[in-house]
Write an enzyme that holds these catalytic residues in place. Structure first.
Site, PDB file in Angstrom:
ATOM      1  N   HIS A  53       0.835  -1.202   0.000  1.00 59.92           N
ATOM      2  CA  HIS A  53       0.000   0.000   0.000  1.00 59.92           C
ATOM      3  C   HIS A  53       0.875   1.260   0.000  1.00 59.92           C
ATOM      4  CE1 HIS A  53      -3.410   2.603   1.331  1.00 59.92           C
ATOM      5  NE2 HIS A  53      -2.433   3.245   1.951  1.00 59.92           N
ATOM      6  N   GLU A  54       1.844   1.312   0.916  1.00 61.21           N
ATOM      7  CA  GLU A  54       2.674   2.517   1.040  1.00 61.21           C
ATOM      8  C   GLU A  54       3.494   2.755  -0.231  1.00 61.21           C
ATOM      9  OE1 GLU A  54       2.189   4.617   3.342  1.00 61.21           O
ATOM     10  OE2 GLU A  54       0.891   3.301   4.536  1.00 61.21           O
TER      11      GLU A  54
ATOM     12  N   HIS B 201       1.822   4.857  -2.690  1.00 63.96           N
ATOM     13  CA  HIS B 201       2.025   6.304  -2.504  1.00 63.96           C
ATOM     14  C   HIS B 201       3.391   6.715  -3.058  1.00 63.96           C
ATOM     15  CE1 HIS B 201      -1.567   6.681  -0.162  1.00 63.96           C
ATOM     16  NE2 HIS B 201      -1.113   6.025   0.888  1.00 63.96           N
TER      17      HIS B 201
ATOM     18  N   HIS C  70      -5.182   7.672  -2.086  1.00 66.19           N
ATOM     19  CA  HIS C  70      -6.092   6.637  -1.611  1.00 66.19           C
ATOM     20  C   HIS C  70      -7.265   6.437  -2.559  1.00 66.19           C
ATOM     21  CE1 HIS C  70      -4.535   6.961   2.745  1.00 66.19           C
ATOM     22  NE2 HIS C  70      -3.917   6.008   2.071  1.00 66.19           N
TER      23      HIS C  70
HETATM   24 ZN   LIG Z   1      -2.100   5.208   2.345  1.00 66.46          ZN
END
Ligand SMILES: [Zn+2]
Ligand SMILES: [Ca+2]
Ligand SMILES: [Ca+2]
Ligand SMILES: [Zn+2]
Length: 572
Positions: free
Chosen positions: A209-210, A213, A219
């Site tokens: 997930h990170e 980014h 998101h």
């Molecule tokens: Zn996030």
């Protein structure tokens, strides 16, 4: 007199921290107009896929109690009605990136450096697999993506908060800190292979997930996407984990697809409604289309106590970044409808679908049915029956209504009513619908009756309905679903079991229903004895999970009540 909205400081702080209220209003939250505050709560609720009531209700408190990423959500429901991935706007200007795990805080940590690096590598490969990006590990402070484990205040203005709530954060592409990922070192991080020991936070999933980014994705409000802000501890990573369609469209919009198989990337919207190739995953246990479906000889004596509650899996194979109380348990549920669509098996339950390709269940499912067929009513709670016509149009029965789609595009003139198809007014829903390979004719089932449906006339044939027992021997009445699989045989579903119907003998091959979740979903086999399909084992409430919820909610509720009290005093 109107009922005033009272919101606790904890909730104001949450709404501010994650981008739903402007930072300046953190202290003055109570002075905002009620409608502004309500709107920010609604935006959070929409992002979290819970009812947008505008009140801090139980669902909202539960949402706020979930561990999550520290990056702000960007709720933007005005510009874009369809909720999907968001691109932050910053991107790397090369597709060959370097990364490095920095270990300055590792003295007090029990994390295994080698296995940690292996998990980080795997997380990056998720993104590399579906884009032109490549990642090279280096041992240098100058890598594009630096990974740190940090505690509390750590110099970037976004202090960590000890165990719980914020798990990690990352910086969007750019120089300096750009692309870096920080993990809260106080979380009980769990590496691949440690799944057995307790309720840790899965590092691989959070890292994946990170890194999203780090590569420029914000998101997503799509509940089963990797870029959904909330972490689901109830995940199952036993199969090979993969990006959701939403994540893939996002990364491909920024960096392009890996090869020509995906076609030309237009750079502004998803190109394919139907992915051209399935994700790679190991076939689930018990999945072998070549093996005929026959009942295994019983070698053990039958007992009277069903063992389902002890062997039932409490996790789902869904993407870990989504929780939804309505999400069905992949290994323990009846089905609403089953159909072949574009040569793949789609299984419907409630608002959700699973999708099965040649190699079994796809990762990332169950997913919301309305994500694929977004012209179905938004209020959809279930579908009753689905089948693919010989002309490849897809027919949905929902209550008294019939929808027809070409791919995912609705056909004009629909929805129609069941009565438009010549069905009597007394039929309030269709149990199942299918094209029978035996004669290539369409059959509709409801209660104890079935109809042959004339596709040319778009009406049921005149000498119907007939009693199901006349022809579908061994299946019984009130079935849940039916479809013809690629092996040419018809399968009937009821409760958590299914039968294979043999065209030659005109009866079911297995008198007792087989376990659906074992055969179709690859779940562990359970000893169902005689209960399957007749007396359906009920779901045991997960008492441990519930009490944990309660504890978390009580803490918030307490503050809420105190604030409410203060509000009331002020109002007098
Ligand atoms: Zn996030
Ligand atoms: Ca934390
Ligand atoms: Ca049904
Ligand atoms: Zn940080």
């Amino acid at each position: 007199m109107s009922v005033h909205l009272c919101v606790g400081l904890v909730q104001i702080s949450y709404l501010t921290q994650f981008g739903y209220l402007p930072e300046a209003d953190r202290e003055t939250g109570f002075l905002r107009t009620e409608s502004q505050l309500r709107e920010s709560i609604k935006n959070l609720q929409r992002f979290g896929n819970i009812p947008a009531t505008g009140d801090i209700d139980d669902d909202t408190l539960e949402l706020m109690s979930r561990p999550r990423c520290g990056i702000q959500d960007i709720p933007n429901f005005y510009k874009r009605r369809r909720r999907r991935f968001a691109v932050h706007g910053q991107k790397w200007h090369t597709t060959n990136l370097s990364w490095s795990l920095r270990t300055k805080n590792f003295n007090n940590s029990s994390l295994d450096y080698g296995r940690l690096r292996a998990d980080l590598h795997r997380a990056l490969q998720l993104w590399a697999r579906h884009s032109r990006l490549t990642f090279a590990e280096v041992n240098s402070d100058n890598a594009d993506i630096l990974v740190y484990f940090e505690k509390g205040f750590h110099g970037d203005g976004y202090p960590f908060d000890g165990q719980g709530q914020v798990l990690a954060h990352a910086f969007f592409p750019g120089g300096g800190r750009g692309g870096d990922v920080h993990f809260d070192i106080e979380e009980p991080w769990q590496l691949t292979g440690d799944e057995e020991n307790g309720n840790g936070v899965n590092l691989f999933v959070v890292a994946a997930h990170e890194f999203g980014h780090s590569l420029g994705l914000s998101h997503s409000s799509v509940a089963d996407s990797l870029m959904y802000p909330w972490y689901n501890s109830n995940n199952d990573l036993s199969g090979e984990f993969d990006l959701s369609d939403d994540d893939r469209y996002g990364i491909q919009q920024i960096y392009g697809a890996k090869d020509r198989l995906w076609g030309k990337n237009t750079g502004d919207k998803p190109v394919h409604r139907w992915p051209l190739r399935p994700p790679t995953l190991a076939p689930p246990r018990g999945w072998d289309p070549q093996v005929p479906v026959t009942e295994k000889p019983r070698t053990t004596t039958t007992t009277t106590t069903p063992t389902t509650t002890t062997t039932r899996r409490t996790t789902t194979t869904a993407s870990p970044w989504g929780t939804d109380s309505e999400r069905p348990d992949t290994c323990n549920t009846a089905y609403d409808a089953v159909s072949i669509i574009r040569k793949e098996v789609y299984i419907f339950k409630g608002k959700y679908i699973w999708r099965l390709g040649n190699r079994g269940l796809y990762a990332g499912y169950p997913a919301l049915t309305t994500r694929l067929w977004n012209n179905l009513p938004a209020s959809l709670t279930r579908v009753d029956a689905v089948y693919e016509r010989l002309d490849k149009k897809i027919v949905f029965f929902i209550g008294r209504q019939v929808y027809v789609f070409h791919g995912t595009n609705p056909l004009e003139g629909y929805p129609k009513q069941l009565t438009d198809l010549g069905l009597p007014r007394s039929v309030d829903k269709i149990d199942a619908a299918m094209v029978w390979g035996y004669n290539s004719r369409t059959y509709l089932f409801s209660g104890t009756m079935y109809w042959k449906f004339d596709e040319d006339e778009q009406r049921v044939e005149l000498d119907y309905p007939r009693d199901m027992g006349n022809i579908w021997k061994g299946v019984g009445y009130n079935i849940d679903a039916a479809f013809q699989w690629k092996d040419g045989n018809v399968y009937f579903f009821k409760g958590k079991g299914f039968w294979k119907f043999n065209d030659r003998t005109m009866s079911v091959e297995n008198k007792k229903p087989l376990q659906s979740s074992h055969f179709w979903m690859g779940c562990p086999a359970i000893d169902l004895n005689d209960t399957l399909g007749n007396e359906i084992p009920t779901d045991e409430p997960d008492t441990v999970g519930q009490s944990a919820f309660l504890a978390a909610n009580l803490q918030n509720l307490l503050i809420c009540f105190i604030i409410s009290f203060v509000c009331r005093v002020y109002q007098r």
